[in-house]
Design a protein around this motif. Sequence first.
Motif, PDB file in Angstrom:
ATOM      1  N   TYR A   1       0.810  -1.209   0.000  1.00 47.64           N
ATOM      2  CA  TYR A   1       0.000   0.000   0.000  1.00 47.64           C
ATOM      3  C   TYR A   1       0.854   1.275   0.000  1.00 47.64           C
ATOM      4  CZ  TYR A   1      -4.273  -2.649   0.402  1.00 47.64           C
ATOM      5  OH  TYR A   1      -5.325  -3.492   0.126  1.00 47.64           O
ATOM      6  N   GLU A   2       1.984   1.251   0.667  1.00 52.62           N
ATOM      7  CA  GLU A   2       2.849   2.433   0.634  1.00 52.62           C
ATOM      8  C   GLU A   2       3.347   2.707  -0.782  1.00 52.62           C
ATOM      9  OE1 GLU A   2       4.760   2.596   5.138  1.00 52.62           O
ATOM     10  OE2 GLU A   2       5.845   1.525   3.561  1.00 52.62           O
ATOM     11  N   THR A   3       3.633   1.659  -1.525  1.00 47.63           N
ATOM     12  CA  THR A   3       4.116   1.834  -2.894  1.00 47.63           C
ATOM     13  C   THR A   3       3.035   2.409  -3.789  1.00 47.63           C
ATOM     14  OG1 THR A   3       5.663  -0.012  -2.634  1.00 47.63           O
ATOM     15  CG2 THR A   3       5.108   0.633  -4.880  1.00 47.63           C
ATOM     16  N   ILE A   4       1.813   1.899  -3.662  1.00 49.53           N
ATOM     17  CA  ILE A   4       0.709   2.426  -4.463  1.00 49.53           C
ATOM     18  C   ILE A   4       0.439   3.885  -4.093  1.00 49.53           C
ATOM     19  CG2 ILE A   4      -1.769   2.263  -4.930  1.00 49.53           C
ATOM     20  CD1 ILE A   4      -1.511  -0.766  -4.544  1.00 49.53           C
TER      21      ILE A   4
ATOM     22  N   ALA B   1      -6.124   8.763   0.777  1.00 50.95           N
ATOM     23  CA  ALA B   1      -7.585   8.822   0.695  1.00 50.95           C
ATOM     24  C   ALA B   1      -8.060   8.341  -0.673  1.00 50.95           C
ATOM     25  CB  ALA B   1      -8.064  10.248   0.955  1.00 50.95           C
ATOM     26  N   LEU B   2      -7.381   8.771  -1.719  1.00 48.43           N
ATOM     27  CA  LEU B   2      -7.752   8.357  -3.067  1.00 48.43           C
ATOM     28  C   LEU B   2      -7.520   6.854  -3.251  1.00 48.43           C
ATOM     29  CD1 LEU B   2      -8.688   8.929  -5.891  1.00 48.43           C
ATOM     30  CD2 LEU B   2      -6.405   9.819  -6.440  1.00 48.43           C
ATOM     31  N   MET B   3      -6.412   6.357  -2.727  1.00 50.95           N
ATOM     32  CA  MET B   3      -6.149   4.928  -2.823  1.00 50.95           C
ATOM     33  C   MET B   3      -7.228   4.129  -2.101  1.00 50.95           C
ATOM     34  SD  MET B   3      -2.825   2.707  -1.615  1.00 50.95           S
ATOM     35  CE  MET B   3      -2.981   3.240   0.104  1.00 50.95           C
ATOM     36  N   GLY B   4      -7.613   4.562  -0.905  1.00 37.54           N
ATOM     37  CA  GLY B   4      -8.650   3.858  -0.164  1.00 37.54           C
ATOM     38  C   GLY B   4      -9.957   3.804  -0.932  1.00 37.54           C
ATOM     39  N   MET B   5     -10.306   4.907  -1.573  1.00 33.89           N
ATOM     40  CA  MET B   5     -11.530   4.930  -2.365  1.00 33.89           C
ATOM     41  C   MET B   5     -11.435   3.936  -3.521  1.00 33.89           C
ATOM     42  SD  MET B   5     -13.508   8.268  -3.895  1.00 33.89           S
ATOM     43  CE  MET B   5     -12.014   8.955  -4.620  1.00 33.89           C
TER      44      MET B   5
END
Length: 213
Positions: free
Chosen positions: A142-145, A173-177
Amino acid sequence: MGNTQGNAAEVAPVAGSDPKAPRTERGRRTLRKLLDAAAEEFGEKGFHEASVSSITRRAGVALGSFYTYFDSKDALFRALVADMSEKVRTSARSALHQGMGALEIERAALAAFLRFAAEHKEVYRIIDEAEFVDPASYREHYETIAARIHDRLRAGSASGAFRDGLGELEAWALMGMNVFVGLRYVVWGNAELTPEDVAAGVNRLLAEGIARR
């Protein structure tokens, strides 16, 4: 997020400079078979119920050959998380091209990820399990994304398409969405909305926000 499958001999980098990394075409094909079989096995059974012997049977590889590439089931799982992370990256990257605007890039990247997830629904179970099986791999994924999204947001700000001051918070926030619309509309399914429909809806939310104007 080109071809999301890649050539059969293509293998994403495995956990740094792995001394067992294959140096021949045949070895790379065997490793690819093991990783693909592991994705099926872990995706269907979960980490704890999966077995090395079942993975090698799926791959059509001798059990003894497994240890040419991996020391243990744990090592294979770590390599698989890295491999899936790389596939997510290449699937998004393949959808982008010169001349795209900042919002168009976000829409295309999300649509490509959703198409990839539709074909590889096991990615959600495997990445979720990584939180407990190998927390370092889970966090790195997730840190990489988030770092890639952060870079895109900064580029969008620099071009004038996005407002100034966008940073790590907005990237996460965008990644979580993106992750959760994929779970809802791809993994759980919704026949009425295609990946392109979902990506377009998220893109409108980015462009217009949710506050009444």
